[in-house]
Write a protein that holds these residues in place. Structure first.
Motif, PDB file in Angstrom:
ATOM      1  N   THR A 136       0.861  -1.215   0.017  1.00 45.02           N
ATOM      2  CA  THR A 136       0.153  -0.012  -0.022  1.00 45.02           C
ATOM      3  C   THR A 136       0.688   1.133  -0.003  1.00 45.02           C
ATOM      4  O   THR A 136       0.275   2.380  -0.392  1.00 45.02           O
ATOM      5  N   ILE A 137       1.996   1.173   0.518  1.00 45.48           N
ATOM      6  CA  ILE A 137       2.932   2.494   0.639  1.00 45.48           C
ATOM      7  C   ILE A 137       3.135   3.007  -0.587  1.00 45.48           C
ATOM      8  O   ILE A 137       3.090   4.259  -1.015  1.00 45.48           O
ATOM      9  N   PRO A 138       3.665   2.016  -1.465  1.00 41.22           N
ATOM     10  CA  PRO A 138       4.084   2.569  -3.077  1.00 41.22           C
ATOM     11  C   PRO A 138       2.772   3.209  -3.816  1.00 41.22           C
ATOM     12  O   PRO A 138       3.085   4.403  -4.320  1.00 41.22           O
ATOM     13  N   THR A 139       1.849   2.712  -3.384  1.00 43.41           N
ATOM     14  CA  THR A 139       0.435   3.356  -4.085  1.00 43.41           C
ATOM     15  C   THR A 139       0.180   4.658  -3.521  1.00 43.41           C
ATOM     16  O   THR A 139      -0.087   5.625  -4.212  1.00 43.41           O
ATOM     17  N   MET A 140       0.453   4.766  -2.292  1.00 36.10           N
ATOM     18  CA  MET A 140       0.034   6.005  -1.724  1.00 36.10           C
ATOM     19  C   MET A 140       1.185   7.116  -1.985  1.00 36.10           C
ATOM     20  O   MET A 140       0.736   8.151  -2.602  1.00 36.10           O
ATOM     21  N   SER A 141       2.326   6.505  -2.245  1.00 38.60           N
ATOM     22  CA  SER A 141       3.443   7.726  -2.320  1.00 38.60           C
ATOM     23  C   SER A 141       3.192   8.040  -3.999  1.00 38.60           C
ATOM     24  O   SER A 141       3.599   9.176  -4.140  1.00 38.60           O
ATOM     25  N   GLY A 142       2.954   7.000  -4.736  1.00 36.27           N
ATOM     26  CA  GLY A 142       2.583   7.433  -6.303  1.00 36.27           C
ATOM     27  C   GLY A 142       1.482   8.425  -6.458  1.00 36.27           C
ATOM     28  O   GLY A 142       1.665   9.475  -7.379  1.00 36.27           O
ATOM     29  N   MET A 143       0.393   8.229  -5.496  1.00 36.08           N
ATOM     30  CA  MET A 143      -0.591   9.231  -5.820  1.00 36.08           C
ATOM     31  C   MET A 143      -0.412  10.558  -5.172  1.00 36.08           C
ATOM     32  O   MET A 143      -0.441  11.536  -5.516  1.00 36.08           O
ATOM     33  N   VAL A 144       0.158  10.508  -3.922  1.00 39.60           N
ATOM     34  CA  VAL A 144       0.687  11.833  -3.528  1.00 39.60           C
ATOM     35  C   VAL A 144       1.734  12.751  -4.341  1.00 39.60           C
ATOM     36  O   VAL A 144       1.668  14.117  -4.461  1.00 39.60           O
ATOM     37  N   ALA A 145       2.727  11.992  -4.943  1.00 36.81           N
ATOM     38  CA  ALA A 145       3.675  12.552  -5.837  1.00 36.81           C
ATOM     39  C   ALA A 145       2.946  13.135  -7.016  1.00 36.81           C
ATOM     40  O   ALA A 145       2.917  14.173  -7.653  1.00 36.81           O
ATOM     41  N   ALA A 146       1.837  12.403  -7.784  1.00 33.93           N
ATOM     42  CA  ALA A 146       1.117  12.734  -8.773  1.00 33.93           C
ATOM     43  C   ALA A 146       0.229  14.082  -8.433  1.00 33.93           C
ATOM     44  O   ALA A 146       0.255  14.834  -9.307  1.00 33.93           O
ATOM     45  N   LEU A 147      -0.576  14.205  -7.223  1.00 34.37           N
ATOM     46  CA  LEU A 147      -1.426  15.030  -6.955  1.00 34.37           C
ATOM     47  C   LEU A 147      -0.517  16.475  -6.723  1.00 34.37           C
ATOM     48  O   LEU A 147      -1.007  17.588  -7.098  1.00 34.37           O
ATOM     49  N   SER A 148       0.656  16.364  -6.192  1.00 40.08           N
ATOM     50  CA  SER A 148       1.706  17.554  -6.043  1.00 40.08           C
ATOM     51  C   SER A 148       2.046  18.121  -7.493  1.00 40.08           C
ATOM     52  O   SER A 148       1.977  19.306  -7.496  1.00 40.08           O
ATOM     53  N   GLY A 149       2.314  17.298  -8.371  1.00 42.29           N
ATOM     54  CA  GLY A 149       2.524  17.416  -9.582  1.00 42.29           C
ATOM     55  C   GLY A 149       1.519  18.164 -10.546  1.00 42.29           C
ATOM     56  O   GLY A 149       1.677  19.286 -11.324  1.00 42.29           O
ATOM     57  N   MET A 150       0.146  17.529 -10.185  1.00 41.69           N
ATOM     58  CA  MET A 150      -1.075  17.768 -10.915  1.00 41.69           C
ATOM     59  C   MET A 150      -1.334  19.489 -10.563  1.00 41.69           C
ATOM     60  O   MET A 150      -1.565  20.060 -11.421  1.00 41.69           O
ATOM     61  N   PHE A 151      -1.191  19.623  -9.382  1.00 48.12           N
ATOM     62  CA  PHE A 151      -1.525  20.998  -8.873  1.00 48.12           C
ATOM     63  C   PHE A 151      -0.506  22.121  -9.414  1.00 48.12           C
ATOM     64  O   PHE A 151      -1.260  23.116 -10.156  1.00 48.12           O
ATOM     65  N   PHE A 152       0.641  21.876  -9.521  1.00 47.64           N
ATOM     66  CA  PHE A 152       1.497  22.770 -10.127  1.00 47.64           C
ATOM     67  C   PHE A 152       1.443  22.868 -11.541  1.00 47.64           C
ATOM     68  O   PHE A 152       1.818  23.902 -12.108  1.00 47.64           O
ATOM     69  N   THR A 153       1.324  21.820 -12.236  1.00 48.18           N
ATOM     70  CA  THR A 153       1.353  21.664 -13.761  1.00 48.18           C
ATOM     71  C   THR A 153      -0.005  22.484 -14.192  1.00 48.18           C
ATOM     72  O   THR A 153       0.098  23.300 -15.017  1.00 48.18           O
ATOM     73  N   THR A 154      -0.978  22.505 -13.331  1.00 47.64           N
ATOM     74  CA  THR A 154      -2.316  23.175 -13.641  1.00 47.64           C
ATOM     75  C   THR A 154      -1.747  24.641 -13.492  1.00 47.64           C
ATOM     76  O   THR A 154      -2.231  25.450 -14.526  1.00 47.64           O
ATOM     77  N   ARG A 155      -1.374  24.996 -12.690  1.00 49.66           N
ATOM     78  CA  ARG A 155      -0.798  26.496 -12.357  1.00 49.66           C
ATOM     79  C   ARG A 155       0.149  26.947 -13.460  1.00 49.66           C
ATOM     80  O   ARG A 155      -0.006  28.050 -13.898  1.00 49.66           O
ATOM     81  N   LEU A 156       0.941  26.091 -13.744  1.00 51.85           N
ATOM     82  CA  LEU A 156       2.047  26.371 -14.926  1.00 51.85           C
ATOM     83  C   LEU A 156       1.341  26.659 -16.057  1.00 51.85           C
ATOM     84  O   LEU A 156       1.688  27.552 -16.707  1.00 51.85           O
ATOM     85  N   GLU A 157       0.430  25.773 -16.512  1.00 52.67           N
ATOM     86  CA  GLU A 157      -0.317  25.864 -17.815  1.00 52.67           C
ATOM     87  C   GLU A 157      -1.052  27.239 -17.918  1.00 52.67           C
ATOM     88  O   GLU A 157      -1.039  27.914 -18.874  1.00 52.67           O
ATOM     89  N   ALA A 158      -1.730  27.504 -16.768  1.00 49.90           N
ATOM     90  CA  ALA A 158      -2.418  28.663 -16.680  1.00 49.90           C
ATOM     91  C   ALA A 158      -1.596  29.949 -16.795  1.00 49.90           C
ATOM     92  O   ALA A 158      -1.872  31.122 -17.567  1.00 49.90           O
ATOM     93  N   ARG A 159      -0.427  29.878 -16.332  1.00 46.01           N
ATOM     94  CA  ARG A 159       0.560  30.988 -16.303  1.00 46.01           C
ATOM     95  C   ARG A 159       0.874  31.268 -17.809  1.00 46.01           C
ATOM     96  O   ARG A 159       1.210  32.160 -18.294  1.00 46.01           O
ATOM     97  N   VAL A 160       1.256  29.860 -18.353  1.00 45.68           N
ATOM     98  CA  VAL A 160       1.674  30.066 -19.771  1.00 45.68           C
ATOM     99  C   VAL A 160       0.630  30.730 -20.649  1.00 45.68           C
ATOM    100  O   VAL A 160       1.023  31.476 -21.711  1.00 45.68           O
ATOM    101  N   LYS A 161      -0.690  30.206 -20.483  1.00 46.33           N
ATOM    102  CA  LYS A 161      -1.608  30.762 -21.091  1.00 46.33           C
ATOM    103  C   LYS A 161      -1.791  32.282 -21.230  1.00 46.33           C
ATOM    104  O   LYS A 161      -1.830  33.122 -22.135  1.00 46.33           O
TER     105      LYS A 161
END
Length: 174
Positions: A136-161
């Motif tokens: 279970t720990i790798p699944t949780m870690s992968g999800m947390v990593a993806a969530l942090s990246g998803m949040f900042f990627t969305t912000r980055l795309e908005a700033r680029v636009k």
């Protein structure tokens, strides 16, 4: 220095509990954050100079109304957009791959649980618990990593636009 050593011990214990797949999650997370930081740095320091250079070149032109001038304007905007969007696809790929790497850890952890059950039987819950934790720990870690990246990627795309739209607005076509 002692704090860093204790922090490293905690990370090592966490990776020991979750399995070697967490090293791969950590590598994908590190790559994703290096790329995100580079893109935010580009937007904050490199792009404003590039934008001003494009605006200055446009304002220096004597002809800004002909069809040819509009194609030059479009080409400059397109070049700037390409530079703004550089590596965003790679960042999104890292975001998407983190949960998949975590699922790989889940599969390897469950295989370990089944191996323990095959050798020891179901009578030793402590051994089974360590395998389930490893699953279970790798699944949780992968999800947390993806969530942090998803949040900042969305912000980055908005700033680029916004940056691209601002450049388009700064180059008037009469």
């Amino acid at each position: 220095m002692l704090y860093l050593m204790e922090l490293w011990e905690s990370v090592r214990d966490f990776i020991g509990t979750g399995g070697d797949v967490l090293y791969v999650v950590m590598a994908a997370l590190l790559l994703m954050w290096i790329l995100l930081i580079e893109r935010f740095w580009f937007l904050a320091s490199v792009y404003p100079k590039m934008k001003q250079d494009i605006i200055d070149r446009w304002n220096a032109r004597s002809d800004t109304t002909s069809w040819y001038a509009h194609r030059i304007r479009d080409a400059w905007i397109s070049e700037a957009a390409d530079k703004l969007n550089a590596r965003i696809l790679l960042i999104k790929t890292c975001v998407a791959i983190c949960p998949l790497i975590g699922l790989l850890g889940t599969v390897t952890g469950m295989i370990a649980v089944f191996e323990i059950m095959a050798v020891q039987g179901t009578g030793n819950p402590r051994l089974m618990a360590s395998g389930i934790s490893m699953a279970t720990i790798p699944t949780m870690s992968g999800m947390v990593a993806a969530l942090s990246g998803m949040f900042f990627t969305t912000r980055l795309e908005a700033r680029v636009k916004r940056a691209k739209d601002s450049l388009i607005d700064s180059l008037p076509h009469h």
